[in-house]
Design a protein around this motif. Structure first.
Motif, short mmCIF file in Angstrom:
data_model
loop_
_atom_site.label_atom_id
_atom_site.label_comp_id
_atom_site.label_asym_id
_atom_site.label_seq_id
_atom_site.Cartn_x
_atom_site.Cartn_y
_atom_site.Cartn_z
N ASP A 132 13.94 4.96 -5.81
CA ASP A 132 13.14 5.85 -4.97
C ASP A 132 13.82 7.22 -4.84
O ASP A 132 13.17 8.25 -4.87
N GLY A 133 15.13 7.21 -4.67
CA GLY A 133 15.89 8.45 -4.58
C GLY A 133 15.85 9.15 -3.25
O GLY A 133 16.59 10.12 -3.04
N GLY A 134 15.04 8.72 -2.32
CA GLY A 134 14.93 9.39 -1.04
C GLY A 134 15.60 8.70 0.13
O GLY A 134 15.54 9.17 1.26
N TYR A 135 16.24 7.59 -0.14
CA TYR A 135 16.90 6.85 0.93
C TYR A 135 18.38 7.21 1.00
O TYR A 135 19.07 7.24 -0.01
N SER A 136 18.87 7.45 2.21
CA SER A 136 20.28 7.75 2.39
C SER A 136 21.06 6.52 2.87
O SER A 136 22.29 6.54 2.84
N ALA A 137 20.37 5.49 3.32
CA ALA A 137 21.03 4.28 3.82
C ALA A 137 20.10 3.09 3.68
O ALA A 137 18.88 3.25 3.64
N VAL A 138 20.70 1.91 3.62
CA VAL A 138 19.96 0.65 3.63
C VAL A 138 20.43 -0.13 4.85
O VAL A 138 21.63 -0.37 5.03
N TYR A 139 19.50 -0.50 5.69
CA TYR A 139 19.76 -1.13 6.98
C TYR A 139 19.04 -2.47 7.04
O TYR A 139 17.98 -2.65 6.44
N LEU A 140 19.60 -3.38 7.82
CA LEU A 140 18.91 -4.61 8.17
C LEU A 140 19.52 -5.17 9.44
O LEU A 140 20.62 -4.79 9.84
N HIS A 141 18.80 -6.06 10.07
CA HIS A 141 19.36 -6.80 11.19
C HIS A 141 19.04 -8.27 10.99
O HIS A 141 18.11 -8.62 10.26
N THR A 142 19.86 -9.11 11.62
CA THR A 142 19.63 -10.54 11.51
C THR A 142 19.92 -11.22 12.83
O THR A 142 20.69 -10.72 13.65
N ASP B 135 0.79 -1.22 0.00
CA ASP B 135 0.00 0.00 0.00
C ASP B 135 0.83 1.28 0.00
O ASP B 135 0.30 2.35 -0.26
N GLY B 136 2.13 1.20 0.30
CA GLY B 136 2.97 2.39 0.33
C GLY B 136 3.89 2.45 -0.87
O GLY B 136 4.51 1.46 -1.23
N ALA B 137 3.98 3.62 -1.51
CA ALA B 137 4.80 3.75 -2.71
C ALA B 137 6.29 3.52 -2.44
O ALA B 137 7.03 3.10 -3.32
#
Length: 181
Positions: free
Chosen positions: A128-138, A50-52
């Motif tokens: 998207d162009g609006g993200y400054s970082a990509v994060y994840l945890h495991t 539902d979110g772009a």
């Protein structure tokens, strides 16, 4: 060797995607479904379709059409608590693409699906162009998870090294560099 297609999930894929996710939290995590951590599994349409700026991808076995893997991205950074306060500040919501639910059914592992799914999520974040970082945890207790993520990302916090061990979670930042992973 099986072949797979990767695509954005449709409403028709959601039951099968939910099945992959639930099987993973029960089998690999050993925790089962916990509403406070897994609400997106209950309603993946609201969480990812539902979110772009959000997406849910599925990998489909070309032989039988079954959904065999999932991967999602949303714009919510890690929350404090339970994560360290400094980590939540470093990866704020709205600016951070968080990778979630990168799960592959055991019988379909070791075919490059997770890597292909992550690449598609990174492409989505870049577009998207609006993200400054990509994060994840495991959770490093999940077989193969920690070495996989270490091959693609940089550890920013290993809670096992913190006083008291925190939650035992390993937090990563993934480069958005074209061509990686």
């Amino acid at each position: 060797m099986p072949t797979y297609g990767i695509r954005t999930a449709t409403p028709d894929d959601l039951d099968a995607a939910r099945g992959v996710m639930l099987d993973t939290v029960y089998r690999d995590f050993g925790t089962g479904y916990l509403p406070r951590w897994h609400a997106d599994i209950t309603d993946p349409a609201a969480a990812y379709l539902d979110g772009a700026r959000h997406t849910l991808l599925v990998a489909v076995d070309d032989g039988d059409g079954a959904v065999v893997a999932t991967a999602a991205l949303d714009s919510r950074g890690p929350a404090h608590p339970p994560n360290p306060r400094w980590l939540a500040a470093r990866y704020p919501s709205g600016e951070t693409a968080q990778l979630r639910r990168v799960y592959v059914r055991p019988e379909h592992r070791r075919h490059g699906l997770a890597r292909r799914l992550v690449r598609a999520l990174l492409d989505f974040a870049e577009a998207d162009g609006g993200y400054s970082a990509v994060y994840l945890h495991t959770d490093p207790a999940v077989p193969g998870a920690e070495p996989f993520w270490r091959s693609l990302a940089k550890v920013v916090c290993d809670e096992r090294e913190a006083p008291g061990g925190g939650q035992g979670i390993v937090h990563f930042e993934v480069p958005m560099t074209p061509g990686a992973p």
